[in-house]
Motif scaffolding. Sequence first.
Motif, PDB file in Angstrom:
ATOM      1  N   GLN A  69       4.747 -10.406  -1.221  1.00  0.00           N
ATOM      2  CA  GLN A  69       3.898 -11.323  -1.971  1.00  0.00           C
ATOM      3  C   GLN A  69       3.078 -12.185  -1.026  1.00  0.00           C
ATOM      4  O   GLN A  69       1.895 -12.445  -1.264  1.00  0.00           O
ATOM      5  CB  GLN A  69       4.740 -12.199  -2.894  1.00  0.00           C
ATOM      6  CG  GLN A  69       3.914 -12.970  -3.911  1.00  0.00           C
ATOM      7  CD  GLN A  69       4.766 -13.740  -4.889  1.00  0.00           C
ATOM      8  OE1 GLN A  69       5.999 -13.729  -4.805  1.00  0.00           O
ATOM      9  NE2 GLN A  69       4.120 -14.409  -5.818  1.00  0.00           N
TER      10      GLN A  69
ATOM     11  N   TRP B 133      -5.504 -10.627   0.342  1.00  0.00           N
ATOM     12  CA  TRP B 133      -6.261  -9.599  -0.361  1.00  0.00           C
ATOM     13  C   TRP B 133      -6.839 -10.082  -1.683  1.00  0.00           C
ATOM     14  O   TRP B 133      -7.556  -9.327  -2.349  1.00  0.00           O
ATOM     15  CB  TRP B 133      -5.364  -8.379  -0.616  1.00  0.00           C
ATOM     16  CG  TRP B 133      -4.960  -7.657   0.624  1.00  0.00           C
ATOM     17  CD1 TRP B 133      -3.728  -7.637   1.202  1.00  0.00           C
ATOM     18  CD2 TRP B 133      -5.797  -6.833   1.445  1.00  0.00           C
ATOM     19  NE1 TRP B 133      -3.729  -6.848   2.330  1.00  0.00           N
ATOM     20  CE2 TRP B 133      -4.994  -6.357   2.505  1.00  0.00           C
ATOM     21  CE3 TRP B 133      -7.145  -6.457   1.395  1.00  0.00           C
ATOM     22  CZ2 TRP B 133      -5.499  -5.518   3.493  1.00  0.00           C
ATOM     23  CZ3 TRP B 133      -7.646  -5.634   2.384  1.00  0.00           C
ATOM     24  CH2 TRP B 133      -6.824  -5.168   3.418  1.00  0.00           C
TER      25      TRP B 133
ATOM     26  N   GLY C  25       0.795  -5.151   0.705  1.00  0.00           N
ATOM     27  CA  GLY C  25       0.220  -6.414   0.275  1.00  0.00           C
ATOM     28  C   GLY C  25      -0.966  -6.211  -0.643  1.00  0.00           C
ATOM     29  O   GLY C  25      -1.129  -6.916  -1.645  1.00  0.00           O
TER      30      GLY C  25
ATOM     31  N   ILE D 254       0.301  -5.081  -4.091  1.00  0.00           N
ATOM     32  CA  ILE D 254       0.898  -6.197  -4.824  1.00  0.00           C
ATOM     33  C   ILE D 254      -0.186  -7.120  -5.370  1.00  0.00           C
ATOM     34  O   ILE D 254      -0.094  -7.615  -6.494  1.00  0.00           O
ATOM     35  CB  ILE D 254       1.885  -6.973  -3.929  1.00  0.00           C
ATOM     36  CG1 ILE D 254       3.117  -6.114  -3.656  1.00  0.00           C
ATOM     37  CG2 ILE D 254       2.297  -8.292  -4.577  1.00  0.00           C
ATOM     38  CD1 ILE D 254       4.091  -6.730  -2.675  1.00  0.00           C
ATOM     39  N   ALA D 255      -1.230  -7.344  -4.574  1.00  0.00           N
ATOM     40  CA  ALA D 255      -2.331  -8.203  -5.035  1.00  0.00           C
ATOM     41  C   ALA D 255      -2.986  -7.619  -6.282  1.00  0.00           C
ATOM     42  O   ALA D 255      -3.244  -8.339  -7.258  1.00  0.00           O
ATOM     43  CB  ALA D 255      -3.367  -8.366  -3.919  1.00  0.00           C
TER      44      ALA D 255
ATOM     45  N   TRP E  91       8.521  -5.324  -4.373  1.00  0.00           N
ATOM     46  CA  TRP E  91       7.902  -6.637  -4.603  1.00  0.00           C
ATOM     47  C   TRP E  91       8.901  -7.709  -4.174  1.00  0.00           C
ATOM     48  O   TRP E  91       9.801  -8.071  -4.912  1.00  0.00           O
ATOM     49  CB  TRP E  91       7.544  -6.787  -6.074  1.00  0.00           C
ATOM     50  CG  TRP E  91       6.655  -7.955  -6.382  1.00  0.00           C
ATOM     51  CD1 TRP E  91       6.792  -9.217  -5.924  1.00  0.00           C
ATOM     52  CD2 TRP E  91       5.504  -7.956  -7.228  1.00  0.00           C
ATOM     53  NE1 TRP E  91       5.817 -10.020  -6.414  1.00  0.00           N
ATOM     54  CE2 TRP E  91       5.001  -9.277  -7.224  1.00  0.00           C
ATOM     55  CE3 TRP E  91       4.872  -6.991  -7.991  1.00  0.00           C
ATOM     56  CZ2 TRP E  91       3.888  -9.647  -7.960  1.00  0.00           C
ATOM     57  CZ3 TRP E  91       3.757  -7.361  -8.717  1.00  0.00           C
ATOM     58  CH2 TRP E  91       3.267  -8.663  -8.701  1.00  0.00           C
TER      59      TRP E  91
ATOM     60  N   SER F  64       0.204 -10.373   0.295  1.00  0.00           N
ATOM     61  CA  SER F  64      -0.832 -10.045  -0.698  1.00  0.00           C
ATOM     62  C   SER F  64      -1.919 -11.104  -0.786  1.00  0.00           C
ATOM     63  O   SER F  64      -3.030 -10.807  -1.255  1.00  0.00           O
ATOM     64  CB  SER F  64      -0.193  -9.859  -2.075  1.00  0.00           C
ATOM     65  OG  SER F  64       0.222 -11.103  -2.632  1.00  0.00           O
TER      66      SER F  64
END
Length: 238
Positions: A27, A33, A4, A7-8, A22, A30
Amino acid sequence: MMRGLAIAFAFLTRLPTPKVAWDARGQAASLKWYPAVGLMLGLLLALLAFVLYRLPSLPVAVVVFTAWVLLTGALHLDGLADSADAWVGGLGDRTRTLAIMKDPRCGPAGVMALVTLALLKVSMLTALPSPWWLLLPPLLARGALVGLVLTTPYVREGGLGDGLRGASATTCRVAIVLTMLGALCFGMTGALSLLIAVIVAGAWRVACMRRLGGFTGDTAGAMVEMIEAAVLFGCLLR
């Protein structure tokens, strides 16, 4: 947890990140974060400004603003331009507004929004009392994104932000609280910046609900840019 976070950073910045799967679950993980990403962006900008502090303020401001744009890949600026075009050209109509947002071309309203924002940010960066205040705008803007996703419907099925709707409300609320506490660590300037961020986010959410019945990725990006500019201004009121 680390997926996460990766991805952030991959979504909100152009910083090097590990390659991870992904998907909607990643998502959603994420979202909590996002404030951490904002804090890192602010730290990088503050360090850059600190290193260049001996130079005249205007060149430093331009360099910092340019780095700000490059670090985020102009993601939120694109949202600001699209939202400005759509709000003006949509003439109050939801369907027309959403259609204009999907148009990749930038109209006069979008251009003026970008120019105005650039002038505002650069001028305020020249007068910023301390480079460390640069921690606040990216942090509070991305904390507001978490609040927006938690409280507002996402109106585009299958859009980039669609997967965020599955985020854990509990962990996201913790992220918001930590963001607020982080801002308050800056004393009265942090408290004022937090208040400004809440007001801008709340006002923009009301506008989006009235026009669209929710938010899109573009309106979320526009909110980030507006909060960052407003918080910068708040830092000058200390």
